[in-house]
Design an enzyme around this catalytic site. Structure first.
Site, PDB file in Angstrom:
ATOM      1  N   LYS A   1      23.015   8.662   4.827  1.00  0.00           N
ATOM      2  CA  LYS A   1      21.433   9.259   4.400  1.00  0.00           C
ATOM      3  C   LYS A   1      21.838  10.260   6.165  1.00  0.00           C
ATOM      4  CE  LYS A   1      18.523   6.528   5.082  1.00  0.00           C
ATOM      5  NZ  LYS A   1      17.458   5.599   5.452  1.00  0.00           N
TER       6      LYS A   1
ATOM      7  N   THR B   1      10.643  -2.458   9.764  1.00  0.00           N
ATOM      8  CA  THR B   1      10.703  -3.666  10.310  1.00  0.00           C
ATOM      9  C   THR B   1      10.116  -4.247   9.110  1.00  0.00           C
ATOM     10  OG1 THR B   1       8.116  -2.528  10.542  1.00  0.00           O
ATOM     11  CG2 THR B   1       9.791  -2.855  12.887  1.00  0.00           C
TER      12      THR B   1
ATOM     13  N   THR C   1       6.305  -0.002  13.798  1.00  0.00           N
ATOM     14  CA  THR C   1       5.748  -1.165  13.867  1.00  0.00           C
ATOM     15  C   THR C   1       5.656  -2.598  13.961  1.00  0.00           C
ATOM     16  OG1 THR C   1       3.387  -0.214  12.479  1.00  0.00           O
ATOM     17  CG2 THR C   1       3.099  -1.980  12.427  1.00  0.00           C
TER      18      THR C   1
ATOM     19  N   GLU D   1       3.023   5.179  14.977  1.00  0.00           N
ATOM     20  CA  GLU D   1       2.793   5.934  14.021  1.00  0.00           C
ATOM     21  C   GLU D   1       1.034   5.595  13.230  1.00  0.00           C
ATOM     22  OE1 GLU D   1       3.677   5.930  10.784  1.00  0.00           O
ATOM     23  OE2 GLU D   1       4.334   3.743  10.260  1.00  0.00           O
TER      24      GLU D   1
ATOM     25  N   LEU E   1       1.598   7.375  10.159  1.00  0.00           N
ATOM     26  CA  LEU E   1       1.649   8.181   8.931  1.00  0.00           C
ATOM     27  C   LEU E   1       1.036   7.723   7.759  1.00  0.00           C
ATOM     28  CD1 LEU E   1       5.213   9.313   9.448  1.00  0.00           C
ATOM     29  CD2 LEU E   1       2.771  10.373  10.266  1.00  0.00           C
TER      30      LEU E   1
ATOM     31  N   LYS F   1      -1.867  -0.120  15.447  1.00  0.00           N
ATOM     32  CA  LYS F   1      -1.677   0.760  13.610  1.00  0.00           C
ATOM     33  C   LYS F   1      -2.043  -0.752  13.459  1.00  0.00           C
ATOM     34  CE  LYS F   1       0.595   2.199  10.182  1.00  0.00           C
ATOM     35  NZ  LYS F   1       1.940   2.829   9.755  1.00  0.00           N
TER      36      LYS F   1
ATOM     37  N   ALA G   1     -11.922   0.767  -6.426  1.00  0.00           N
ATOM     38  CA  ALA G   1     -11.093  -0.653  -6.601  1.00  0.00           C
ATOM     39  C   ALA G   1     -10.305  -0.365  -7.827  1.00  0.00           C
ATOM     40  CB  ALA G   1     -12.417  -1.512  -7.875  1.00  0.00           C
TER      41      ALA G   1
ATOM     42  N   CYS H   1       3.576  -0.951   4.186  1.00  0.00           N
ATOM     43  CA  CYS H   1       3.341  -0.990   5.515  1.00  0.00           C
ATOM     44  C   CYS H   1       2.182  -2.257   5.124  1.00  0.00           C
ATOM     45  CB  CYS H   1       3.079   0.507   5.580  1.00  0.00           C
ATOM     46  SG  CYS H   1       3.869   1.926   6.199  1.00  0.00           S
TER      47      CYS H   1
END
Length: 440
Positions: free
Chosen positions: A35, A86, A122, A150, A152, A211, A259, A267
């Site tokens: 990465k 997380t 978070t 954050e 985002l 958050k 809907a 998240c």
């Protein structure tokens, strides 16, 4: 100013590149050499509109670099942003903090002067205070922990970092160097503060809760309209018109009242579950008990679409050809974590159908999660001889489709609009069997 960012996923890579865009000297740190190599070459390892330009511009300007070397990072700066994942623990609702702990345990012993760790990830409330104790047990050097959550949105991450709707900083005011931490963060975000973006100073616990509370509220709003859509389906009412009417109420607003198939991604699902788990640990599980039903409603939408597909195929999916348009959890993203679209595709295959999936950006990620599905390189290929077509992610490429685009390739003129994003009248007028969620 100099700063580091630990973790180079969606959050960390975006934050590192955007801090460099604000003029800071930034080092991004990750334990994954592959990465790091890609980012150092100017290649973003995931799809996020606009991020590649920001990354390449700041690499070329010399304001941004990436490394796996913690010692290099420790020496580079006094401000260390924490942006690692997380994820939800396997078999549990709670958040797994092993990556957060690994950064602290590795970085802190290498520090040679007072420093601050500023959390972006978070985390469950109480994590920041615990990390401060953990960090100071590893060294005699003064280490401060603050939290700067954050906010985002995937697909808008660059915009949300460079022009956020608010900045939140949680501090431990019992610490003598709290003012030092505040000033450094104010300096880092000086351009944003000068642009009159609200800057809120809070305690650590409040910053951690902002958050996850925002995500819980959004999830609740989405599941609310999906619950109402179930009532609409039972009565013949139109949930889209109903949502429009609700949206004119300034107390409610129209956003997030669409809907459909429900929410997913990396998240909202795991954050509301972690919120429930942490509240239980604190003895306040009754306060967020409603989130369990929010989660249930969201998952129920997925099985609803599978049932709709079976009805469209005469009552059984066994041997049916099913085209699924969309695999990412939302448009303008290649993220398939907890994707409702991909989950539905997998369930339909388990019912015996031949499923072919097409997504403009998420095919490769989908293939890694569900290698047994068939994948196409175009809408036409995915819909070839389809008994039913499912639109499950509202990419513009799909919302712009017309009946004439698909009629030459499908076997049956049947379409399920899992996002209520198509003009149902146009499809029905063209002789198609159209089915939406919560619409007559």
């Amino acid at each position: 100013m100099r700063c580091t960012v630990f973790g180079t996923g969606y959050l960390g890579a975006t934050h590192a590149a955007c801090m460099a865009e604000l003029g800071h000297d930034v080092v991004g740190v990750d334990v994954d050499p592959g990465k790091v190599a890609k980012l150092a070459d100017g290649v973003v390892p995931f799809y996020e509109p606009g991020l590649d330009e920001v990354l390449q511009r700041n690499l070329a300007a010399g304001r941004l670099r990436f490394t796996t070397d913690y010692e290099d990072a420790a020496a580079h700066a006094d401000v260390h942003f924490l942006g690692v994942g997380t994820p939800q623990k396997k078999g549990e609702y709670g958040a797994d903090l092993k990556y957060v702990h690994a950064v602290v345990d590795t970085l802190v012993p290498m520090l040679e002067r007072p420093a601050m760790i500023v959390g972006k990830s978070t985390v469950p409330v109480g994590t920041a205070a615990a990390l401060g104790i953990r960090a100071r047990a590893l060294t005699d050097i003064d280490v401060e922990v603050a939290w700067n959550p954050e906010f985002l949105r995937e697909g808008f991450a660059v915009q949300d970092t460079l022009r956020p709707d608010r900045l939140v900083l949680g501090l431990d005011r019992t610490r003598e160097r709290a003012d030092w931490v505040e000033q450094h963060i104010r300096d880092i975000y000086a351009d944003l503060i000068d642009a009159e973006i609200p800057f809120l100073l809070t305690d650590l616990a409040t910053a951690e809760l902002v958050k996850v509370s925002a995500n819980a509220f959004l999830a609740t709003k989405i599941s609310f309209i999906n619950a109402v859509s179930e009532v609409c389906e039972a009565t013949g009412a139109d949930v889209t018109m109903l949502a429009d009417a609700l949206g004119y109420d300034a107390r409610i607003g129209r956003r997030f009242l669409n809907a459909g198939l429900g929410f997913g991604g990396g998240c909202l699902p795991k954050d509301i579950r972690a919120f429930m788990a942490r509240s239980g640990e604190l003895g306040a599980d009754h306060a967020v008990a409603f989130l369990r039903e929010v989660d249930n409603i969201n998952m129920r939408r997925r099985t609803k679409v599978v049932d709709m597909a079976a009805r469209a195929c005469g009552g059984s999916l066994l041997g049916a050809n099913v085209a699924v348009l969309g695999a990412a959890f939302k448009p303008e993203s290649d993220d398939v974590r907890d994707s409702p679209a991909l989950n539905v595709a997998g369930m339909i295959q388990l019912h015996g159908a031949v499923v072919t999936v097409y997504d403009p950006k998420a095919v490769e990620n989908s293939r890694r999660v569900f290698p047994t599905l068939n994948y196409a390189t175009s809408v036409a290929e995915a819909c070839d001889r389809a008994d039913v077509v499912l639109v499950l992610t509202e990419w513009n490429e799909f919302t712009d489709l017309t009946p004439a685009d698909l009629e030459p390739v499908v076997r049956s003129r049947s379409i399920i609009d899992g996002r209520n994003c198509l003009d149902r009248h146009a499809w029905r007028d063209a002789g198609w069997v159209y089915a939406g969620l919560g619409t007559p």
